[in-house]
Design an enzyme around this catalytic site. Sequence first.
Site, PDB file in Angstrom:
ATOM      1  N   VAL B 173      81.316   2.471  54.895  1.00  0.00           N
ATOM      2  CA  VAL B 173      80.777   3.816  54.632  1.00  0.00           C
ATOM      3  C   VAL B 173      80.093   3.694  53.264  1.00  0.00           C
ATOM      4  O   VAL B 173      80.754   3.575  52.242  1.00  0.00           O
ATOM      5  CB  VAL B 173      81.896   4.882  54.611  1.00  0.00           C
ATOM      6  CG1 VAL B 173      81.322   6.230  54.215  1.00  0.00           C
ATOM      7  CG2 VAL B 173      82.570   4.957  55.978  1.00  0.00           C
ATOM      8  N   PRO B 174      78.741   3.676  53.265  1.00  0.00           N
ATOM      9  CA  PRO B 174      77.992   3.141  52.116  1.00  0.00           C
ATOM     10  C   PRO B 174      77.888   4.080  50.916  1.00  0.00           C
ATOM     11  O   PRO B 174      76.808   4.606  50.616  1.00  0.00           O
ATOM     12  CB  PRO B 174      76.614   2.863  52.728  1.00  0.00           C
ATOM     13  CG  PRO B 174      76.472   3.898  53.805  1.00  0.00           C
ATOM     14  CD  PRO B 174      77.855   4.111  54.358  1.00  0.00           C
ATOM     15  N   CYS B 175      78.986   4.276  50.188  1.00  0.00           N
ATOM     16  CA  CYS B 175      78.924   5.155  49.023  1.00  0.00           C
ATOM     17  C   CYS B 175      78.058   4.558  47.911  1.00  0.00           C
ATOM     18  O   CYS B 175      77.670   5.262  46.982  1.00  0.00           O
ATOM     19  CB  CYS B 175      80.321   5.501  48.519  1.00  0.00           C
ATOM     20  SG  CYS B 175      81.341   4.074  48.181  1.00  0.00           S
ATOM     21  N   HIS B 176      77.732   3.260  48.025  1.00  0.00           N
ATOM     22  CA  HIS B 176      76.842   2.672  47.015  1.00  0.00           C
ATOM     23  C   HIS B 176      75.408   3.190  47.173  1.00  0.00           C
ATOM     24  O   HIS B 176      74.585   3.004  46.288  1.00  0.00           O
ATOM     25  CB  HIS B 176      76.862   1.137  47.105  1.00  0.00           C
ATOM     26  CG  HIS B 176      76.445   0.601  48.450  1.00  0.00           C
ATOM     27  ND1 HIS B 176      77.320   0.515  49.514  1.00  0.00           N
ATOM     28  CD2 HIS B 176      75.249   0.133  48.903  1.00  0.00           C
ATOM     29  CE1 HIS B 176      76.685  -0.004  50.571  1.00  0.00           C
ATOM     30  NE2 HIS B 176      75.426  -0.230  50.221  1.00  0.00           N
TER      31      HIS B 176
END
Lengths: 157, 216
Positions: B173-176
Amino acid sequence: MNLPPFEAVLRDNALDVRRYLVAGVGPQEADDCFQDVMLSALNAYPALRDATNLRGWLFTIAYRKTIDVHRRGARRRVLVAAAAAEPEVPVAHPSPPDDELWVAVRELPPKQRAAVLHRFLHDLPYREIAAIIGCSEAAARQNVRAGLAALREVYQR
Amino acid sequence: MTDANTNGIGRLEAELRAGPTIDGAVGDLLETFVRHAAERGIADVVFATTPSPVGEITIAATVEGVVAVGWDTDRLLAKLAVALSPRVLEDRSRLDDARRQMAEYFDGTRLSFDLPIDWSLTTGFRRGVLQELATVPFGTIVTYKDLAERVHSPKAARAVGSAMAANPLPLVVPCHRVLQSGGALGNYGGGDGPPTKAWLLRHEGVDLSGRGSTSF
């Protein structure tokens, strides 16, 4: 109750439990017994109320499982003896040769066997040995003494 | 006589201490054990680690799917033992697919993860935000504010920020890919923090020139 991940319990104790089982039930039975001990432990783990002595808890399970193995072995020996009495039935394979000392250890009564192994393999204090085999500290000491005396006799033959 | 006796006892005790001869590695026994545990349905949480250019990564899963991703293995496992179940075991084969997809992501040959997800470590608003974030594609960025709007809570940029901070599934889950509205890189909880976030975005081809790593 905050229990550590079971992986940590394995990492810290797997080698010692295995050594204890190879010494206590022999190399042929040890692998299955190891699975039996660890599966019982994993199954019971979430309900454990006290995480202060996980090693002692594992060894208590291992102690009971080794008694089961010896009980099954005794039953099998009776069957093999009965079979040997019948001339038609071939005699069961003899076990491979094993070190005399460890054979003698396996022939000790369960409490003496566990007490001697924990005392010398794991350097456990008598108090912890007593908790594992379910007796008083004095009785644990006495079991080590009696076990050693029996082994000395075999050993000095 | 006393001497001989003492030596005999010493030798006996020394041999007991040395222990029996042991054949075969304990690793094989442990692999069999994990298989048995899974067959009995008592391997509640399994994990495996995998190397990456931004440090070793730990992936954990339940029967539902991937439940957590993290850098600090011991801390992550301790957290899972409390939050999910203390029956936490290493099982590389059950995480083969996840480890392979992770390697492909870092090779640049995989643009999105195709893994079953167990969302149970996050609930309510935060879960909604993370599920929305999971649809933001490789190489694109959104702001905390964009994400707040996308979950129909335009004023909740700050709450979106805390959902990011509590993301149990970084990378997957790409929080970056979430930056601050002013354009600053913002914070990152994984790896080495903001430098890892910057590395991931550059890896995905995002131009970061002129962006600071602190908030305005």
